[in-house]
Each structure stands twice: as structure tokens, then as C-alpha cells.
Write a protein that holds these residues in place. Structure first.
Motif, PDB file in Angstrom:
ATOM      1  N   VAL A 161       0.808  -1.215   0.039  1.00  0.00           N
ATOM      2  CA  VAL A 161       0.137  -0.054  -0.013  1.00  0.00           C
ATOM      3  C   VAL A 161       0.900   1.258   0.112  1.00  0.00           C
ATOM      4  O   VAL A 161       0.691   2.191  -0.629  1.00  0.00           O
ATOM      5  CB  VAL A 161      -1.160   0.056   1.157  1.00  0.00           C
ATOM      6  CG1 VAL A 161      -1.564   1.509   1.331  1.00  0.00           C
ATOM      7  CG2 VAL A 161      -1.877  -1.099   1.195  1.00  0.00           C
ATOM      8  N   GLN A 162       2.034   1.440   0.934  1.00  0.00           N
ATOM      9  CA  GLN A 162       2.835   2.451   0.906  1.00  0.00           C
ATOM     10  C   GLN A 162       3.599   2.719  -0.646  1.00  0.00           C
ATOM     11  O   GLN A 162       3.709   3.928  -0.875  1.00  0.00           O
ATOM     12  CB  GLN A 162       3.721   2.249   2.039  1.00  0.00           C
ATOM     13  CG  GLN A 162       3.154   2.379   3.487  1.00  0.00           C
ATOM     14  CD  GLN A 162       4.448   2.216   4.361  1.00  0.00           C
ATOM     15  OE1 GLN A 162       5.455   1.355   4.263  1.00  0.00           O
ATOM     16  NE2 GLN A 162       4.246   2.895   5.579  1.00  0.00           N
ATOM     17  N   ARG A 163       4.008   1.643  -1.201  1.00  0.00           N
ATOM     18  CA  ARG A 163       4.621   1.781  -2.379  1.00  0.00           C
ATOM     19  C   ARG A 163       3.562   2.214  -3.718  1.00  0.00           C
ATOM     20  O   ARG A 163       3.878   3.050  -4.551  1.00  0.00           O
ATOM     21  CB  ARG A 163       5.330   0.468  -2.795  1.00  0.00           C
ATOM     22  CG  ARG A 163       6.531   0.043  -2.114  1.00  0.00           C
ATOM     23  CD  ARG A 163       6.973  -1.005  -2.066  1.00  0.00           C
ATOM     24  NE  ARG A 163       8.114  -1.430  -1.312  1.00  0.00           N
ATOM     25  CZ  ARG A 163       9.012  -2.711  -1.540  1.00  0.00           C
ATOM     26  NH1 ARG A 163       8.457  -3.542  -2.510  1.00  0.00           N
ATOM     27  NH2 ARG A 163       9.783  -2.880  -0.538  1.00  0.00           N
ATOM     28  N   ALA A 164       2.449   1.703  -3.538  1.00  0.00           N
ATOM     29  CA  ALA A 164       1.451   1.953  -4.585  1.00  0.00           C
ATOM     30  C   ALA A 164       0.678   3.071  -4.396  1.00  0.00           C
ATOM     31  O   ALA A 164      -0.006   3.574  -5.274  1.00  0.00           O
ATOM     32  CB  ALA A 164       0.584   0.763  -4.878  1.00  0.00           C
ATOM     33  N   THR A 165       0.407   3.521  -3.282  1.00  0.00           N
ATOM     34  CA  THR A 165      -0.357   4.651  -2.970  1.00  0.00           C
ATOM     35  C   THR A 165       0.053   5.832  -2.235  1.00  0.00           C
ATOM     36  O   THR A 165       1.226   5.601  -1.569  1.00  0.00           O
ATOM     37  CB  THR A 165      -1.826   4.271  -2.275  1.00  0.00           C
ATOM     38  OG1 THR A 165      -1.705   3.783  -0.883  1.00  0.00           O
ATOM     39  CG2 THR A 165      -2.417   2.839  -3.171  1.00  0.00           C
ATOM     40  N   ALA A 166      -0.736   6.658  -2.008  1.00  0.00           N
ATOM     41  CA  ALA A 166      -0.220   7.776  -0.831  1.00  0.00           C
ATOM     42  C   ALA A 166      -1.288   7.632   0.470  1.00  0.00           C
ATOM     43  O   ALA A 166      -1.380   8.682   1.300  1.00  0.00           O
ATOM     44  CB  ALA A 166      -0.412   9.256  -1.149  1.00  0.00           C
ATOM     45  N   TRP A 167      -1.676   6.510   0.576  1.00  0.00           N
ATOM     46  CA  TRP A 167      -2.824   6.182   1.863  1.00  0.00           C
ATOM     47  C   TRP A 167      -2.042   6.323   3.200  1.00  0.00           C
ATOM     48  O   TRP A 167      -2.764   6.453   4.169  1.00  0.00           O
ATOM     49  CB  TRP A 167      -3.375   5.115   1.687  1.00  0.00           C
ATOM     50  CG  TRP A 167      -4.285   5.193   0.353  1.00  0.00           C
ATOM     51  CD1 TRP A 167      -4.648   6.011  -0.386  1.00  0.00           C
ATOM     52  CD2 TRP A 167      -5.060   3.915  -0.313  1.00  0.00           C
ATOM     53  NE1 TRP A 167      -5.437   5.702  -1.592  1.00  0.00           N
ATOM     54  CE2 TRP A 167      -5.725   4.334  -1.345  1.00  0.00           C
ATOM     55  CE3 TRP A 167      -5.216   2.555   0.056  1.00  0.00           C
ATOM     56  CZ2 TRP A 167      -6.484   3.320  -2.016  1.00  0.00           C
ATOM     57  CZ3 TRP A 167      -5.849   1.811  -0.663  1.00  0.00           C
ATOM     58  CH2 TRP A 167      -6.558   2.003  -1.700  1.00  0.00           C
ATOM     59  N   LEU A 168      -0.777   5.921   3.343  1.00  0.00           N
ATOM     60  CA  LEU A 168      -0.118   5.769   4.641  1.00  0.00           C
ATOM     61  C   LEU A 168       1.165   6.483   4.692  1.00  0.00           C
ATOM     62  O   LEU A 168       2.264   5.958   4.792  1.00  0.00           O
ATOM     63  CB  LEU A 168       0.193   4.039   4.635  1.00  0.00           C
ATOM     64  CG  LEU A 168      -0.960   3.379   4.834  1.00  0.00           C
ATOM     65  CD1 LEU A 168      -0.567   1.614   5.045  1.00  0.00           C
ATOM     66  CD2 LEU A 168      -1.781   3.456   6.031  1.00  0.00           C
ATOM     67  N   PRO A 169       1.078   7.762   4.955  1.00  0.00           N
ATOM     68  CA  PRO A 169       2.319   8.845   5.174  1.00  0.00           C
ATOM     69  C   PRO A 169       2.450   8.744   6.367  1.00  0.00           C
ATOM     70  O   PRO A 169       1.816   8.194   7.373  1.00  0.00           O
ATOM     71  CB  PRO A 169       1.742  10.075   4.646  1.00  0.00           C
ATOM     72  CG  PRO A 169       0.273  10.100   4.877  1.00  0.00           C
ATOM     73  CD  PRO A 169      -0.216   8.737   4.613  1.00  0.00           C
TER      74      PRO A 169
END
Length: 531
Positions: free
Chosen positions: A485-493
């Protein structure tokens, strides 16, 4: 008469009279391992570890507690039996707690006190760190080697699967109650009365638990190990490969039985049947290498394990949404208002109590109310372990949905107020945690009872420990999900107020839904083993 006496003595032992000894020891040892609940605080306040180092040590401790049960179960099944493993592990755990008690109370065994966050705080010397690490290692190995082996030996005292299921319910209930006491009372003792008092209580709990267990020795039924069951599985695979060109026979007499009472091997994974198929020269001799010829029972034992694998995989995936929620619960809580009133603040970690209480209540209601009523209304169709696990799957999905909705509201509040602390009560996390607790009351206890019932007899101790491996696999898999999720999106800054944690929870709901479909397919085609 002389040959019958040992059998009569064997049958006379065991039964519900042993129940208090196993429950008492399980609860006391679980309490003794409860120092891991507040371990990071101990490492930071008393030994001045940095946040990352303290978290790593905590992960090593929890990882050891999760994986050691498998090793302990293999040793118990293969070599020395449950009783010896439990006693040895309890003594190791006691030594570990005593070392930690010395580290907490003897001034020269820990760094000098200093103000929290000060740059002048000294790190532990090599000797101080070595004693700390050794104590944590002994405690983790000892407690991990006891928890599930104790459950297996306790179930061995009972004859019917119904009574064994009841035992597992109350054994797990006791563990959750002990965890509840650790999260609440023991955290208070450590932070307000001192770590010395906390570790003294842990030491006494470990010691009393061991004494209570030994007091019940004359009532116990002892199951003698028959050698490593894993060797038997390897023999089946090797023998089947060696005979891969032999044509299978429909005749039962062409297979090696060794008095197991079985007919021809089942058609499932029939390639393995060749391991029990006798060559002409093997039919005329009594001594045959186990790597060349196996019994039908050995072949069927391996098949039973293969049938369970899909159910086990679904259980592993089931733990992923739970692990993600638990990983981010603390980070969410630190951004929320934890004041219960003007005089009292709720420790963020203590919100986990909602899950523990829900699990305890669920297990007790299922055992004392729901299942008895079910049996009365449908005596010919009692609830099965797979049905119970399936209900747990559904409730876990509901918990992820509730978590997504709550997080969406929290994010809305965070962005509208633009503060680090959101004007939203910490208690908003309680519903999702309570639902997680209810789901564990269904699926976790169900998995333990299912594995114990369905695993071959030679794997009984390994069976209950496999559930711990399921939980560990779920937590490690959740890390993989988070990385993706961290690599593919910006959901978990780094700042979750600027991310989309709610989308992660929706993703977990989707994973849970797909896993439910997979589980239903596996469960509907699964046939219970008939003893």
C-alpha cells in the motif's frame, strides 16, 4: 490380571478433575508473560532505549512467543511428551522473570535514572544489556513452550470431542482474562507502584502456576510419544516417489496395514497410496525399511494434513485485517482525545481492553448459552467447528467496515480542525475493537478445537500450536500488505491525518470478503475425520 492393571490405571487418570490445575497454570503463566504488554515503556524508561530499538526488541519478544510453541509441540509429540516440556519451559520462564526482576530492582544492573527525553541519559552497559536480553529470551522461550502444549495436554485428559471443545473454550477464556488483568491492573502497578512490584507479581505468578501444576501430577493421564511424526510424513513422500511407476491395486491385501484396521487407502491424492503398496519381495519379508514401505495409516495421516492446509491458509488471511487494525489503533488513538473526564485520561494502549472483554464474553456465552440452546433445538445437527470459524470470518469483515467508517469520520474531523489532536473521543475506537473481540471468540477458539480434532493423533500437540503459527503468519502478511500500500498509494504517510487509512480498512474488508468465499468453498467440501 497383571497385564490389565496398567490399562485400568491409565483409564482411571484424567477427566475433569484435572481441569482446575490446567486452567490455574494457564492463567498464571499468561499473567507472568503480561510484562510484554508494557515492555516498550520499560525499555524506554528504565534502560533508555530509543523508540525504534525498543520496538524491535518488543517485536523479537512477541515473535519468539509466537514461534516457540511449534518447536515445543514437535519436541513433545516426538520425544519427551507434554509434561516434561511444560515443566522445563516453566522453569525457564521463571528464570527469565527472576532476571528481569533483578534488572528492575538492583541499581547496578540498569542505567542510572534520568529525566525522560534528556540527552544525558546513559545507555545500558554490555553486561546490563546482556542480562536484560537473556531474561527476555528465557521468558519468551519458556512461556512460548508452555502455552499451547499445556492446552494439548489438558485436552488429552478428556475423551470426547465435545468435552475437549469445552476445555479449549475455557482455557482460551482464562488466557484472555489474564491478558485483561495485564493490560489494566499490572500496567497500573508498574507505572504507579514501580517495576519492582510488577516483576515481583509476575515472578510469584510463574512460581505458583508451576507448583499448582505439579500438585495435580497424580491425576494426569500421560500420552507416550511414538517418535517424530514428521519422519513418518517424509517416509510416505519418499516411498511414493520411489514407487511412482507401480500400478495401483484395488485389493486391500496388496497394501501394508500393520494392524491399523483400515481397508484400501482413499482415492484422495492417490499418488501417495503407492507408499503403502507392497512389492513382491516386500510381501515375503517382515522387516522392510520405512523409507520403502509405509502403512496405510501413515498415508492417510499425510492426506488429513493436506486436506487441512486450505482451511489453515484461510485462517492466516483472516488475521490480516485484524493485524492491520491492531497496528494502526495506537497511531489513531494518539491523535484522539483520550480524556474520560476532567480528571482521568485513558491510556491509549488500554483501549485494547474492549477486544479482550468482548472475546471473554463471547466465549462464555457460546459455551454456556448459545451452543446448549442450539443442541436442544437441533439435537441431530450440533454446531460444527467450521461453522463457528465461518461466523468469525463474517464478523471480522464487519469490524473492518466499522473501522473504515470511524476512520473516515476521524479524518474529516482532523482536516476541518487542522490540529494534531482531533476533537474526537478515543472511545470511538471501542466498537471496532469489540467486534474484533467477538470475531476472535468465534474463529480463534474454533480453530484450536478444529485442529486438535482433525490432526492425526501423533500431531495433537502440534495441532494447537499451528494456530499460533496462523496468527504469526497473519501479522507478517499484514506487514506485506502495508508495504504494498505504501509503495502503490499515498494512503499511509508518516502523518496519518494526511493519509487515507480508511481506504486501507476498505481494502482489508475486500480481502476479508474474498477470503470468506475461499473459506466457504474449502469448508463446504471438507469432510470431518471419523475416529
Amino acid at each position: 490380571m497383571e497385564t490389565e492393571a496398567p490399562a485400568l490405571l491409565h483409564r482411571a487418570r484424567g477427566g475433569w478433575i484435572t481441569f482446575p490445575f490446567f486452567i490455574a497454570m494457564g492463567g498464571l503463566l499468561a499473567l507472568a508473560s503480561g510484562l510484554s504488554v508494557n515492555l516498550i515503556t520499560f525499555l524506554k524508561d528504565e534502560f533508555h532505549f530509543e523508540d525504534a530499538d525498543a520496538a524491535k526488541i518488543n517485536n523479537y519478544v512477541n515473535g519468539t512467543l509466537t514461534f516457540i510453541p511449534i518447536i515445543a509441540a514437535i519436541i513433545a509429540d516426538s520425544f519427551v511428551g507434554c509434561f516434561s516440556v511444560i515443566c522445563f519451559s516453566s522453569v525457564v520462564s521463571l528464570l527469565g522473570v527472576v532476571m528481569l526482576l533483578l534488572s528492575a530492582t538492583v541499581r547496578h544492573l540498569r542505567p542510572p535514572s534520568c529525566e525522560k527525553g534528556s540527552i544525558f541519559c546513559k545507555h545500558p552497559t554490555p553486561l546490563q544489556a546482556a542480562l536484560l536480553y537473556l531474561g527476555l529470551a528465557l521468558l519468551s522461550v519458556g512461556n512460548g513452550g508452555t502455552r499451547f502444549t499445556l492446552a494439548s495436554m489438558g485436552a488429552d485428559q478428556l475423551d470426547s470431542t465435545k468435552h475437549q471443545g469445552i476445555f479449549f473454550n475455557w482455557y482460551l477464556f482464562t488466557l484472555y482474562v489474564a491478558n485483561f488483568v495485564s493490560v489494566t491492573l499490572m500496567v497500573y502497578v508498574e507505572e504507579h507502584l514501580g517495576w519492582g512490584w510488577g516483576f515481583t507479581i509476575f515472578t510469584m505468578a510463574n512460581l505458583v502456576g508451576l507448583v499448582v501444576f505439579l500438585c495435580g501430577t497424580r491425576f494426569y493421564r500421560f500420552v507416550t510419544p511414538n517418535g517424530s511424526p514428521f519422519k513418518s510424513l517424509a517416509c510416505v513422500i519418499i516411498a511414493a516417489i520411489k514407487k511412482k511407476k507401480m500400478p495401483l491395486s484395488p485389493q486391500s491385501g496388496d497394501y501394508h496395514h500393520d494392524g491399523d484396521g483400515l481397508n484400501s487407502p482413499t482415492p484422495f491424492f492417490k499418488f501417495l497410496n503407492r507408499a503403502a503398496l507392497k512389492r513382491e519381495e516386500e510381501s515375503s519379508t517382515k522387516i522392510v525399511s520405512p523409507w520403502k514401505l509405509c502403512t496405510v495409516q501413515q498415508v492417510e495421516d499425510l492426506k488429513r494434513l493436506i486436506k487441512i492446509v486450505p482451511i489453515w491458509i484461510s485462517g492466516l488471511i483472516l488475521c490480516i485485517p485484524i493485524a492491520v487494525q491492531m497496528s494502526y489503533m495506537i497511531l489513531q488513538g494518539k491523535t484522539m482525545d483520550n480524556r474520560l473526564n476532567s480528571h482521568f485520561k485513558i491510556p491509549v494502549a488500554s483501549i485494547h481492553v474492549c477486544s479482550l472483554l468482548a472475546t471473554c464474553v463471547t466465549i462464555s456465552l457460546l459455551d454456556r448459552l448459545v451452543f446448549p440452546i442450539w443442541v436442544k433445538l437441533a439435537p441431530t445437527r450440533p454446531p460444527t467447528h467450521l461453522q463457528r470459524i465461518g461466523i468469525g470470518h463474517v464478523i471480522t469483515i464487519v469490524s473492518s467496515i466499522v473501522a473504515a467508517l470511524v476512520e473516515s469520520k476521524r479524518l474529516s474531523q482532523a482536516r476541518s480542525h487542522d490540529h494534531k489532536v482531533v476533537p474526537m473521543s478515543l472511545l470511538w475506537l471501542a466498537p471496532q475493537l469489540a467486534i474484533v473481540g467477538v470475531s476472535e471468540g468465534f474463529h480463534f477458539a474454533g480453530q484450536v478445537a478444529f485442529c486438535y480434532q482433525e490432526f492425526p493423533a501423533s500431531f495433537k500437540n502440534t495441532a494447537t500450536a499451528v494456530v499460533a503459527l496462523t496468527v504469526a503468519g497473519g501479522f507478517y502478511s499484514s506487514n506485506l500488505v502495508i508495504d504494498i500500500v505504501q509503495r502503490a498509494t499515498a494512503w499511509l504517510p508518516n502523518n496519518i491525518n494526511k493519509g487515507r487509512l480508511d481506504n486501507v480498512y476498505w481494502l482489508c474488508s475486500g480481502i476479508g470478503a474474498l477470503n470468506l468465499v475461499f473459506y466457504l468453498v474449502c469448508a463446504s467440501s471438507y469432510k470431518y475425520h471419523k475416529s
